[in-house]
Motif scaffolding. Structure first.
Motif, PDB file in Angstrom:
ATOM      1  N   ASP A 292      -9.621  12.380   1.539  1.00 43.28           N
ATOM      2  CA  ASP A 292      -9.133  12.942   0.499  1.00 43.28           C
ATOM      3  C   ASP A 292     -10.285  12.822  -0.703  1.00 43.28           C
ATOM      4  O   ASP A 292     -10.036  13.851  -1.446  1.00 43.28           O
ATOM      5  N   GLN A 293     -10.995  11.969  -0.846  1.00 41.10           N
ATOM      6  CA  GLN A 293     -11.875  11.527  -1.558  1.00 41.10           C
ATOM      7  C   GLN A 293     -13.163  12.130  -1.485  1.00 41.10           C
ATOM      8  O   GLN A 293     -14.370  11.975  -1.900  1.00 41.10           O
TER       9      GLN A 293
ATOM     10  N   LEU B 265       0.816   4.127  -2.908  1.00 41.96           N
ATOM     11  CA  LEU B 265       0.687   5.617  -2.425  1.00 41.96           C
ATOM     12  C   LEU B 265       1.811   6.517  -3.075  1.00 41.96           C
ATOM     13  O   LEU B 265       1.718   7.430  -3.423  1.00 41.96           O
TER      14      LEU B 265
ATOM     15  N   ASP C 102      -0.961   5.831  -6.824  1.00 45.66           N
ATOM     16  CA  ASP C 102      -2.132   5.146  -7.291  1.00 45.66           C
ATOM     17  C   ASP C 102      -2.924   4.432  -6.212  1.00 45.66           C
ATOM     18  O   ASP C 102      -2.588   3.601  -5.437  1.00 45.66           O
ATOM     19  N   THR C 103      -3.860   5.263  -5.902  1.00 45.06           N
ATOM     20  CA  THR C 103      -4.684   5.048  -4.672  1.00 45.06           C
ATOM     21  C   THR C 103      -5.565   3.762  -4.415  1.00 45.06           C
ATOM     22  O   THR C 103      -5.836   3.027  -3.521  1.00 45.06           O
TER      23      THR C 103
ATOM     24  N   GLN D   6      -3.902   5.871   7.167  1.00 43.15           N
ATOM     25  CA  GLN D   6      -3.839   5.643   5.573  1.00 43.15           C
ATOM     26  C   GLN D   6      -5.135   5.562   5.267  1.00 43.15           C
ATOM     27  O   GLN D   6      -5.607   6.233   4.091  1.00 43.15           O
TER      28      GLN D   6
ATOM     29  N   ILE E 119      -7.193   8.527   2.603  1.00 42.39           N
ATOM     30  CA  ILE E 119      -7.501   8.193   1.481  1.00 42.39           C
ATOM     31  C   ILE E 119      -9.108   8.429   1.217  1.00 42.39           C
ATOM     32  O   ILE E 119      -9.420   9.356   0.344  1.00 42.39           O
TER      33      ILE E 119
ATOM     34  N   SER F 207       0.751  -1.278  -0.045  1.00 40.41           N
ATOM     35  CA  SER F 207       0.004   0.014  -0.046  1.00 40.41           C
ATOM     36  C   SER F 207       0.802   1.184  -0.196  1.00 40.41           C
ATOM     37  O   SER F 207       0.633   2.383  -0.545  1.00 40.41           O
TER      38      SER F 207
ATOM     39  N   ALA G 267      -3.595   0.736  -3.442  1.00 41.57           N
ATOM     40  CA  ALA G 267      -3.280   0.920  -2.171  1.00 41.57           C
ATOM     41  C   ALA G 267      -4.260   0.811  -1.088  1.00 41.57           C
ATOM     42  O   ALA G 267      -4.013   0.134   0.027  1.00 41.57           O
ATOM     43  N   PHE G 268      -5.440   1.193  -1.398  1.00 41.83           N
ATOM     44  CA  PHE G 268      -6.457   1.095  -0.389  1.00 41.83           C
ATOM     45  C   PHE G 268      -7.019  -0.346  -0.192  1.00 41.83           C
ATOM     46  O   PHE G 268      -7.226  -0.840   0.822  1.00 41.83           O
TER      47      PHE G 268
END
Length: 296
Positions: free
Chosen positions: A277-278, A242, A246-247, A270, A274, A238, A250-251
């Motif tokens: 931020d979305q 990140l 490439d989230t 983390q 994510i 992850s 990563a998620f």
């Protein structure tokens, strides 16, 4: 605050620093010592260490307080490299460091040998005996490995794969061990061997991340997962994704890590970040609350 502390007024010193904007970690740690608050003293010395503190006596105190808990090994390694450490302290640090290498999973034999070679000038009998023991063991492992190579020059059969990999690891030939292990049927390797290989690959991935080599770090972390599917290699993958921006994968790896280690504060943070931020605030909230609730 120091004047109050020397005068015996530790509560007064503590109250005075409540309005002080600077870190003053060591002063705060000394106040906590006087107030018999070991948890606060440890917290302040950890902050001092992570902010780049190098004063040997404070790091020695921190090392004693940590016991075997992280980052005790890193603190001991920093102290060992310090030029201004007296002989008795250096010997004490060396003994702890040697034990950290032995207790690692898997044992960090190469680091232990390197340390013992460096420590020969101390003339400590235990260090010298241990160095001789390791050198003999490596010699025996190399002889066994050479015999196996002669017997199976092209392909290592599955029923010999585990002993071959084990001997290669014992001989300090980790690259050869990994090469053979990746060719072998995973079921031919014992759980203990797979765990050792996974730890080596995870450590390699961490080093490659530090060096900015993300492609090789990703390969190492993926191979670690082949040997042992655990939270650590998912966290590393992850982190790599990140760093690549490439989230989505990563998620996905963060979620896999949390299934195995649901209380890990950094992983929860983390995942929450994510989602935050979305603008997925409701989904982010429980992860961030879990991270915030963890002790620093």
């Amino acid at each position: 605050a120091l004047t109050l502390l020397v005068a015996g007024d530790a509560p007064g010193a503590r109250d005075l620093l409540k309005t002080y904007p600077g870190p003053a970690h060591i002063v705060r740690a000394k106040i906590a010592d006087k107030l018999s608050d070991p948890q606060e003293a440890l917290s302040q010395r950890l902050k001092y260490y992570y902010s780049g503190g190098q004063e040997p006596q404070e790091l020695l105190t921190l090392l004693d307080s940590l016991g075997r808990a992280p980052p005790a090994r890193q603190v001991a390694e920093q102290l060992w490299r310090a030029a201004n450490l007296d002989f008795r302290s250096r010997l004490a640090v060396g003994r702890k460091l040697a034990q950290f290498y032995r207790d690692a999973t898997p044992p960090d034999t190469s680091a232990e040998i390197k340390f013992l070679e460096d420590a020969k000038h101390l003339g400590d009998a235990a260090f010298l005996d241990r160095l001789a023991e390791l050198q003999q063991a490596i010699g025996n492992a190399r002889a066994a490995l050479a015999a196996l190579r002669s017997r199976y020059p092209v392909v290592i059969p599955d029923n010999k794969a585990d002993i071959y990999v084990t001997q290669a690891l014992s001989a300090g030939e980790s690259e050869e061990a990994l090469r053979a292990a990746l060719k072998a049927n995973p079921s031919a390797l014992t759980m203990a061997t797979r765990r050792r290989l996974s730890e080596i690959m995870n450590a390699s991935a961490e080093a490659e991340i530090e060096n900015g080599k993300l492609a090789s770090a990703k390969s190492a972390a993926a191979n670690a997962g082949r040997f042992q599917d655990d939270a650590r290699h998912h966290r590393l993958l992850s982190k790599i994704f990140l760093l690549e921006g490439d989230t989505a994968p990563a998620f996905s790896h963060l979620m896999a890590s949390l299934k195995m280690s649901p209380a890990d504060p950094q992983t929860n943070y983390q995942a929450g970040k994510i989602l935050f931020d979305q603008s997925r605030f409701a989904e982010a909230k429980p992860y961030l609350q879990m991270a915030y609730a963890a002790k620093p």
